[in-house]
Scaffold this motif. Structure first.
Motif, short mmCIF file in Angstrom:
data_model
loop_
_atom_site.label_atom_id
_atom_site.label_comp_id
_atom_site.label_asym_id
_atom_site.label_seq_id
_atom_site.Cartn_x
_atom_site.Cartn_y
_atom_site.Cartn_z
N LEU A 149 0.80 -1.11 -0.51
CA LEU A 149 -0.19 -0.07 -0.10
C LEU A 149 0.66 1.15 0.33
O LEU A 149 0.88 2.52 -0.60
CB LEU A 149 -0.94 -0.37 1.21
N TYR A 150 2.21 1.43 1.00
CA TYR A 150 2.63 2.53 0.73
C TYR A 150 3.66 3.07 -0.25
O TYR A 150 3.95 3.61 0.03
CB TYR A 150 3.50 2.40 2.35
N GLN A 151 3.67 1.52 -0.29
CA GLN A 151 5.40 1.54 -1.71
C GLN A 151 4.66 2.11 -2.76
O GLN A 151 5.11 2.17 -3.53
CB GLN A 151 6.16 0.56 -1.44
N PHE A 152 3.50 1.29 -3.44
CA PHE A 152 2.93 1.69 -4.99
C PHE A 152 1.20 2.00 -4.82
O PHE A 152 1.03 1.49 -5.55
CB PHE A 152 2.89 -0.07 -4.93
N ASP A 153 1.06 2.25 -3.66
CA ASP A 153 -0.32 2.89 -4.00
C ASP A 153 0.26 4.51 -4.39
O ASP A 153 -0.21 4.71 -2.63
CB ASP A 153 -1.50 1.93 -2.90
N GLU A 154 -0.97 5.38 -4.92
CA GLU A 154 -0.87 6.61 -4.88
C GLU A 154 -1.08 7.48 -3.76
O GLU A 154 -0.65 8.40 -3.40
CB GLU A 154 -1.31 6.85 -6.78
N LYS A 155 -2.09 6.96 -3.47
CA LYS A 155 -2.83 7.23 -2.41
C LYS A 155 -2.46 7.73 -1.59
O LYS A 155 -2.66 8.21 -0.10
CB LYS A 155 -4.63 6.24 -1.65
N TYR A 156 -1.52 5.95 -0.93
CA TYR A 156 -0.48 6.77 0.24
C TYR A 156 1.15 6.87 0.21
O TYR A 156 1.63 6.38 0.76
CB TYR A 156 -0.59 4.79 0.96
N GLY A 157 0.45 7.76 -1.14
CA GLY A 157 2.48 8.63 -1.40
C GLY A 157 3.17 7.35 -2.07
O GLY A 157 4.51 7.64 -2.08
N GLY A 158 2.39 6.24 -2.32
CA GLY A 158 3.75 5.37 -3.46
C GLY A 158 3.05 5.08 -4.42
O GLY A 158 3.20 6.62 -5.27
N GLN A 159 4.05 4.41 -5.30
CA GLN A 159 5.03 4.79 -6.82
C GLN A 159 4.43 3.26 -7.68
O GLN A 159 5.58 2.81 -7.63
CB GLN A 159 6.28 4.97 -6.93
N PRO A 160 3.44 3.59 -8.24
CA PRO A 160 2.52 2.35 -8.72
C PRO A 160 3.42 2.12 -10.21
O PRO A 160 3.41 0.91 -10.29
CB PRO A 160 1.63 2.57 -9.28
N GLN A 161 4.80 2.55 -10.50
CA GLN A 161 5.42 2.03 -11.83
C GLN A 161 6.41 2.49 -11.84
O GLN A 161 6.59 3.56 -10.95
CB GLN A 161 4.49 2.55 -13.12
N GLN A 162 7.58 1.78 -12.93
CA GLN A 162 8.95 1.93 -12.21
C GLN A 162 9.00 3.92 -12.63
O GLN A 162 10.27 4.21 -12.70
CB GLN A 162 9.42 1.29 -13.56
N SER A 163 8.44 4.57 -14.08
CA SER A 163 8.71 4.99 -14.86
C SER A 163 8.42 6.73 -13.55
O SER A 163 8.57 7.30 -13.98
CB SER A 163 7.98 5.26 -15.69
N SER A 164 7.47 5.93 -12.56
CA SER A 164 7.44 7.15 -11.40
C SER A 164 8.58 7.67 -10.79
O SER A 164 9.63 8.90 -9.79
CB SER A 164 6.59 7.33 -10.64
N ASP A 165 9.56 6.59 -11.34
CA ASP A 165 11.44 6.69 -9.76
C ASP A 165 11.83 7.38 -10.84
O ASP A 165 11.98 6.95 -12.23
CB ASP A 165 11.97 5.81 -9.14
N VAL A 166 12.46 8.64 -10.63
CA VAL A 166 13.18 9.50 -10.81
C VAL A 166 14.78 8.10 -11.63
O VAL A 166 15.44 8.52 -13.03
CB VAL A 166 13.64 10.93 -11.31
N ASN A 167 14.58 7.75 -11.02
CA ASN A 167 16.60 7.42 -10.26
C ASN A 167 16.97 6.02 -11.32
O ASN A 167 18.24 5.63 -12.50
CB ASN A 167 17.03 7.16 -9.22
N CYS A 168 15.53 5.57 -11.78
CA CYS A 168 15.19 4.59 -13.12
C CYS A 168 15.36 4.97 -14.12
O CYS A 168 15.94 4.22 -14.27
CB CYS A 168 14.08 3.78 -12.20
N ILE A 169 14.84 5.93 -14.37
CA ILE A 169 15.26 6.27 -15.91
C ILE A 169 16.54 6.76 -16.28
O ILE A 169 17.09 6.36 -17.10
CB ILE A 169 14.35 8.11 -15.95
#
Length: 312
Positions: A243-263
């Motif tokens: 929930l807290y790592q991948f759900d946007e409602k709880y501040g998570g990032q559901p997709q890898q593209s959401s992490d700038v360091n991964c790009i």
């Protein structure tokens, strides 16, 4: 079984195991120094892999030295349990290093001599894993009929080894404190991993007849309770982590593209999103392992087994 009958047999077994440890040392040392000499800045996961290889080198050297000083002959029960447990952990360590090193570093290296050295290090780690597995198999077959109890040679024993090892891998990823710091729900997940690791370690250490007789409840019921508690804790950790790592409602990032360091790959290693995913997968894997462990002990309780678990 008489001393004259077992002494030559034990001597022969130690010679066989010593021959297996020579390629173990050669492969692990080769992998370690190949990576050490590459001159690449290490991240958290790479440092953990280097530490793992170093641990295997030191552990195997200690075993070889103790065998040269006839420690196994003087303390057969202690040695039997220690050596087989170490071999199980060493095999898992080399296996995990052989998996994580390629997917976190080799694929980002240029096609040059550095990449070839990294591939060679991975191959040596794979070979070492196979040799450690061979040692476990040899010990299993050679001592299967001996009257020396060993918790690791049972199904719950192997499951406990796997549970504690997966917890250690999770801790390696959690060395990146930015994944959970200042977030109470995620800090609870870290506490769960620590608590369950301690409980599993205590269960392994208490697998002695003198401890079993001091328990107010039967041994299977004791393990059943520990596993049930660990399953409940792991379930809460898995739900909260997702929930807290991948759900946007709880501040998570559901997709890898959401992490700038991964790009923008400016450094080798796993980005934060990949580390979060790895922890989630390992948590789910450990939850399944605890469920298998619970099923085993539930069966033991249902059939009324009151003593040590039987070999599976």
């Amino acid at each position: 079984m008489s001393t004259g009958r077992t002494s030559p047999e034990k001597c022969g077994l130690y010679i066989v195991f010593s021959c297996l440890r020579v390629p173990q040392l050669v492969c692990i040392i080769s992998a370690f120094f190949l990576v050490l000499d590459m001159g690449i800045r290490w991240g958290d996961i790479s440092s953990w892999i280097m530490f793992s290889w170093c641990f295997c080198i030191i552990g195997t050297l200690i075993i070889v030295i103790l065998e040269l000083y006839r420690f196994p002959t003087d303390f057969p029960f202690c040695w039997y349990n220690f050596s087989i447990t170490y071999a199980c952990y060493a095999a898992l360590i080399c296996l995990s290093a052989s998996i994580f090193y390629p997917i976190t570093y080799i694929k980002f290296l240029p096609y040059d001599a550095t990449r070839n050295r990294a591939i060679a290090a991975t191959v040596f780690s794979c070979i070492a894993c196979v040799v450690y597995v061979m040692e476990v198999a040899c010990v299993w077959e050679c001592y299967k009929l001996k009257e020396i109890p060993c918790f690791v040679h049972t199904m719950p024993g192997l499951l406990k080894v796997l549970e504690t090892f997966v917890a250690c891998v999770i801790f390696a990823f959690l060395s990146n404190t930015s994944l959970y710091i200042d977030q109470p729900a995620l800090e609870w997940c870290v506490a769960v991993y620590s608590i369950c690791f301690i409980l599993a370690a205590v269960a392994m250490l208490m697998d002695r007849e003198e401890w079993e007789n001091r328990l107010p409840i039967s041994f299977p019921v004791f393990h059943l309770g520990l596993n049930l508690l660990s399953i409940l804790l792991h379930f809460t950790a898995l739900v909260l982590w997702l929930l807290y790592q991948f759900d946007e409602k709880y501040g998570g990032q559901p997709q890898q593209s959401s992490d700038v360091n991964c790009i923008d790959r400016t450094t080798h290693g796993m980005c934060a999103w990949e580390q979060r995913l790895a922890v989630a997968v390992l948590t789910a894997a450990n939850l399944l392992t605890y469920m298998a462990d619970l099923g085993y002990w539930a069966h033991q309780v249902s059939v009324g087994t009151g003593g040590q678990p039987t070999d599976s």
